[in-house]
Design an enzyme around this catalytic site. Structure first.
Site, PDB file in Angstrom:
ATOM      1  N   LYS A 113       0.827  -1.214   0.000  1.00 39.81           N
ATOM      2  CA  LYS A 113       0.000   0.000   0.000  1.00 39.81           C
ATOM      3  C   LYS A 113       0.857   1.257   0.000  1.00 39.81           C
ATOM      4  O   LYS A 113       0.479   2.270  -0.591  1.00 39.81           O
ATOM      5  CB  LYS A 113      -0.926   0.007   1.221  1.00 39.81           C
ATOM      6  CG  LYS A 113      -2.045  -1.018   1.150  1.00 39.81           C
ATOM      7  CD  LYS A 113      -3.037  -0.791   2.277  1.00 39.81           C
ATOM      8  CE  LYS A 113      -4.143  -1.836   2.259  1.00 39.81           C
ATOM      9  NZ  LYS A 113      -5.091  -1.648   3.378  1.00 39.81           N
ATOM     10  N   LYS A 199      -6.425 -11.226  -6.615  1.00 39.23           N
ATOM     11  CA  LYS A 199      -7.646 -11.291  -5.821  1.00 39.23           C
ATOM     12  C   LYS A 199      -8.661 -10.242  -6.295  1.00 39.23           C
ATOM     13  O   LYS A 199      -8.269  -9.141  -6.678  1.00 39.23           O
ATOM     14  CB  LYS A 199      -7.270 -10.998  -4.355  1.00 39.23           C
ATOM     15  CG  LYS A 199      -8.195 -11.613  -3.340  1.00 39.23           C
ATOM     16  CD  LYS A 199      -7.699 -11.357  -1.928  1.00 39.23           C
ATOM     17  CE  LYS A 199      -8.458 -10.216  -1.299  1.00 39.23           C
ATOM     18  NZ  LYS A 199      -8.445 -10.218   0.162  1.00 39.23           N
ATOM     19  N   LYS A 202     -11.663  -4.367  -3.832  1.00 36.32           N
ATOM     20  CA  LYS A 202     -12.341  -3.071  -3.874  1.00 36.32           C
ATOM     21  C   LYS A 202     -11.431  -1.996  -4.443  1.00 36.32           C
ATOM     22  O   LYS A 202     -11.891  -1.005  -4.990  1.00 36.32           O
ATOM     23  CB  LYS A 202     -12.714  -2.632  -2.449  1.00 36.32           C
ATOM     24  CG  LYS A 202     -13.923  -3.320  -1.879  1.00 36.32           C
ATOM     25  CD  LYS A 202     -14.241  -2.796  -0.479  1.00 36.32           C
ATOM     26  CE  LYS A 202     -13.345  -3.431   0.561  1.00 36.32           C
ATOM     27  NZ  LYS A 202     -13.763  -3.198   1.945  1.00 36.32           N
TER      28      LYS A 202
END
Ligand code: TRP
Length: 336
Positions: A113, A199, A202
């Site tokens: 991230k 995966k 969102k």
């Protein structure tokens, strides 16, 4: 004998998708029958990357409505908002002061991230797993059902608990209960529609990569129609050279409620042109009752607020007991 406890949560950032449902929420619906379930919206975690204050509350209600629409029963499970229980932030601070910095610097999710945030990496993003440890340890769960990607955060949680117990407790009276991870079976890991090795997420910039739980039928049909496939004829599971094929068959298996063997037999000779509409129709049918209930719940704010108020009260009582025990162990003068 008292029921064992489970605890899990989802960040209210963006729309929930099929991966959240099939990989997480649907399992919780089963688990709430046998376990004392604590399920929450991780809205403190939601601000570890830049967020829109106009959407935070709404996204939190949306996740709550999704839990309920998918079948989480507030009579059985405790549903609450993380920020409504101030003990989360407070315990995270206490943990901050006993957690070595290098434990956080090596977290895979932080590193991934942080790359995306460039210069704007907040202390909160680094501290994310410590807050998650507080989320968990406050409620003394026996098991924490999470996806494979959360394994390292669960290990950190266990390490923090063990370290605090070692430094401030005794073997006979540990301060914190060390929980066990409950990592989902591989079959329930839903992958992206644009790349079967990633995966469903969102945060993927492509809408086409996921089916949102609120997507209307025509969008679901279109997304499956455009989903990445391969030129092979015939469909089968578990071929590492065909990740998309494995993922779409798995989705069909989970959404239709059939066994793997039945799906393998049914689809062995199908081409994509036949399979994709079948999968899309199955998804539309499976999501229809959830979507109807979701719309109803989003139109009844008073009910949602009542559920979250009741859940919050129950969560606070339990969380404050653990927080107080930690504060006493650390030597704090407690307020009278
Ligand atoms: N980090 C988790 C995720 O992204 C969400 C989460 C926050 C969580 N706190 C938690 C999950 C505590 C389980 C327990 O999926």
């Amino acid at each position: 004998m008292a029921k064992q406890r489970i605890l899990s949560g989802i960040q209210p950032t963006g729309n929930l998708h099929l991966g959240n449902y099939l990989g997480a929420i649907r399992n919780w619906v089963d688990l709430q029958e046998e376990y004392d379930a604590f399920l929450f919206m991780a809205d403190l975690h939601a601000i570890t990357v830049p967020h829109d204050p106009k959407r935070l509350a709404e996204d939190t209600y949306k996740v709550a409505a999704t839990y309920l629409a998918c079948g989480i029963d507030p009579e059985k499970a405790t549903i609450f908002v993380q920020s409504h229980v101030s003990a989360h932030a407070e315990l995270a601070w206490l943990f901050n002061c006993i957690t070595p910095l290098n434990w956080l610097e090596r977290m895979i999710q932080f590193k991934e991230k942080a790359v995306k945030q460039g210069e704007n990496v907040s202390i909160g993003l680094l501290d994310y797993p410590v807050l998650q440890s507080a989320d968990i340890l406050l409620y003394e769960p026996d098991l924490v059902p999470v996806g494979e990607d959360q394994k390292q955060h669960l290990e950190l949680t266990r390490d923090i608990a063990a370290r605090l117990n070692f430094q401030f407790g005794s073997e006979e009276t540990p301060v914190l209960k060390v929980p066990e991870p409950m990592i989902r079976a591989e079959g329930a890991r839903v992958m992206s529609l644009t790349d079967g090795s990633k995966k469903m997420s969102k945060s993927d910039p492509s809408e086409q990569s996921r089916i949102d739980l609120t997507d209307p039928p025509e969008v679901i049909l279109k997304k499956f129609k455009r989903a990445k496939t391969d030129p092979e004829r015939g469909l089968w599971f578990d071929d590492p050279a065909r990740p998309e094929c494995h993922n779409l068959l798995t989705l069909y298996m989970l959404l239709s409620g059939q066994t793997k063997a039945a799906v393998a037999a049914e689809c062995r000779e199908m081409g994509w042109g036949q399979f994709k509409p079948l999968l899309a129709e199955t998804a539309v049918a499976a999501l229809a009752p959830i979507q109807a209930r979701y719309t109803e719940l989003m139109g009844d704010r008073t009910y949602l607020e009542t559920v979250l108020k009741t859940g919050g009260e129950k969560a606070r009582t339990l969380a404050n007991q653990t927080l107080d025990r930690v504060k006493v162990a650390l030597g704090y003068a407690m307020p009278l």
